[in-house]
Design an enzyme around this catalytic site. Structure first.
Site, PDB file in Angstrom:
ATOM      1  N   ASP A 204      15.568   6.864  -3.980  1.00 23.88           N
ATOM      2  CA  ASP A 204      16.967   6.715  -3.605  1.00 23.88           C
ATOM      3  C   ASP A 204      17.131   6.935  -2.097  1.00 23.88           C
ATOM      4  O   ASP A 204      16.551   7.857  -1.524  1.00 23.88           O
ATOM      5  CB  ASP A 204      17.798   7.748  -4.382  1.00 23.88           C
ATOM      6  N   GLU A 268      -3.906   9.462  -5.114  1.00 30.98           N
ATOM      7  CA  GLU A 268      -4.783  10.325  -5.908  1.00 30.98           C
ATOM      8  C   GLU A 268      -4.749   9.958  -7.388  1.00 30.98           C
ATOM      9  O   GLU A 268      -5.578  10.430  -8.174  1.00 30.98           O
ATOM     10  CB  GLU A 268      -4.374  11.790  -5.742  1.00 30.98           C
TER      11      GLU A 268
END
Length: 550
Positions: A204, A268
């Site tokens: 957002d 990751e």
């Protein structure tokens, strides 16, 4: 490996936005919940989409309906529990659906523990976690920055005897991303959801994270031909926010450093993605380019270009061409509707239009674009913007700017599942958080689900066609010169290329494609009557022609 299993599944994917408050209520309180989303997963899967974007479900006082988070690592009780969310992830994945959640990290709720500690004194451990500033000598705010929700972007705090910054409601204080401890804490909350199995994040107001450290005044927005609509896309034209050129309260260069840290975290994990919301007026495309290039920041962004009232071939051609020329190695997510704007069939309809046909035209257009696409719940049913009486409004934005601007409640009303059930099958409560419009009932899912030729069926067919041709998912897109209000382009690679021609006018038109194009086989698109004779393609009003090229 299928596209949904690959690490770049997000390139060209179709995302379905669920606004949890309005999707399905199972607890009987008149507000949708996570178990309701679980109950309706089959409907979402039947559309043929790749992912679900969930608007905020975090713990919140709900001053801005979840976009004011008081705990980033918990589910608000009105939506359910973390166990419910874990079950949703598991069941969605079993149906081949990814889960993207809304991360609202530019600001928190003033009820968040971080802010409570920050405002308690000027020397506590979190004193610098939010944006605090002394008043001017005359007691007024530190600068001229404005809140999107009306008035100054500064609120006086009597404990610290300072102002704090808020881009939205006063109860939504902005976090200070210049503080590395804030960045670390935010990244910890992102890791929390990654470890629970979420596949991505819709970010957002992604260009609002960092402010100008010097707190310089924004200049007035100069009016010129190049500026176009000077109000930009951040606010309706009733809002003075649009009078400023927002040079200093957002889109600062330091934002990129945080986005690189965020991307490193996502790297990751396998197959995760980000899509950023960029509201930056005239600079939106440059901001998108900066945020998505190089492969070390966001995976994709969307702007507000196609969330406006403009509906013309020139507008769509310009929006896409500008993106392709400015954003060289980034990726875009196009959308026509979401939870913050008037539904697109209402924005674009003209007197005499068949709204259902307009909706067919719109999804056919959107699904032919290069880029990922996002659908908003209910558009597959042809829902128009609801008329909400003032006494039923709950959106603080609409209440603040009523009556010139009615806010966002009209696009957030509950989904209509069963025409003859109480509240259209959304809830068994005596009263729902927003009323179910009577005009929506005839569009209910049970009225379209098994009906050949329904709009819902058209959505499923259109998305299946897109998914079955890799060149339409992430292949190139080249525009052709046209006459009138026609949008014509070629999609796909050399081994499979499609010609698309869209007539955005309401009158018939004839068009002759370039002589070097050879139509191998017209593709019949349900609901459209366009055809060709010899070299000419003939289209009715709001008609579409599609063909495979030799």
């Amino acid at each position: 490996m299928s596209k949904t299993q690959s690490s770049d599944w997000w390139r060209g994917c179709v995302i379905y936005q669920v606004y949890p408050r309005s999707f399905q209520d199972t607890s009987g309180d008149g507000i949708g919940d996570i178990r309701g989303i679980i109950q309706r997963l089959d409907h979402i899967a039947s559309l043929g989409v790749d992912a679900i974007w969930l608007s905020p479900f975090f713990k919140s006082p709900m001053a801005d309906f979840g976009y004011d988070v008081s705990d980033y690592c918990d589910v608000d009780a009105m939506f359910g529990t973390l166990s419910d969310f874990d079950e949703l992830i598991e069941l969605a994945h079993a149906k081949g659906l990814k889960i993207i959640i809304d991360q609202v990290i530019s600001h928190s709720s003033d009820q968040h523990a971080w802010f409570k500690e920050s405002r308690s004194s000027r020397d506590n451990p979190k004193a610098d976690w939010y944006i605090w500033a002394d008043p001017k000598p005359d007691g007024t705010a530190p600068n001229n920055w404005l809140s999107i929700f009306g008035g100054p972007a500064w609120e006086w705090d009597t404990v610290r005897r300072q102002y704090y910054m808020h881009n939205f409601l006063a109860s939504q204080p902005d976090l200070n991303f210049h503080n590395p401890d804030v960045q670390n804490a935010i990244l910890d909350t992102v890791r929390f959801w990654l470890d629970r199995g979420v596949d991505g994040f819709r970010l957002d107001t992604v260009n609002f994270y960092v402010h100008d450290k010097q707190l310089r005044d924004n200049p007035a927005l100069s009016l010129s031909t190049e500026d176009g609509n000077f109000m930009g896309v951040d606010a309706p034209d009733t809002n003075p926010y649009g009078f400023q050129d927002h040079l200093y309260d957002k889109s600062q260069p330091e934002n990129i450093v945080f986005l690189q840290r965020l991307r490193a975290l996502l790297n990751e994990y396998d197959g995760r993605t980000t899509v950023g919301e960029v509201g930056d007026g005239r600079r939106s495309l440059k901001t998108v380019a900066a945020y998505t290039n190089g492969g070390d920041k966001l995976h994709m962004c969307y702007t507000f270009d196609m969330l406006s009232g403009e509906f013309s071939a020139e507008h769509f051609r310009r929006s896409i061409s500008n993106f392709q020329s400015v954003v060289q190695d980034g990726w875009v997510c196009w959308a026509f509707s979401n939870h913050d704007v008037e539904r697109h069939v209402s924005r674009w309809k003209r007197e005499g239009d068949d709204v259902e046909h307009l909706a067919r035209f719109a999804i056919t257009l959107l699904s032919s674009f290069r880029g990922s696409i996002c659908l908003y719940q209910g558009e597959e049913l042809g829902l128009e913007e609801a008329e909400i009486a003032f006494e039923d409004l709950v959106d603080p934005y609409g209440i603040r700017f009523w009556p010139a601007y009615k806010g966002r409640d009209g696009c957030r009303t509950p989904m209509v599942w069963e025409k003859d059930a109480a509240h259209a099958g959304f809830s068994a409560a005596p009263r729902t958080w927003l009323p179910v419009p009577e005009s929506h009932l005839r569009h209910a899912v049970d009225q379209q689900d098994h009906l050949s030729g329904s709009l819902l069926s058209h959505y499923r067919q259109t998305l299946a066609f897109r998914k079955s041709h890799p060149g339409l998912v992430d292949g190139p897109m080249r525009f052709l010169n046209t006459n009138g209000d026609l949008l014509a382009f070629i999609r796909g690679e050399a081994h499979e290329r499609f010609l698309f021609v869209f007539n955005l006018d309401r009158q018939p038109v004839e068009w002759t494609p370039p002589s070097d194009l050879s139509i191998a086989e017209p593709v019949r698109l349900p609901g459209f009557a366009a055809g060709h004779e010899g070299d000419a393609i003939m289209l009715s009003g709001l008609d579409v022609f599609c063909a495979r090229l030799a």
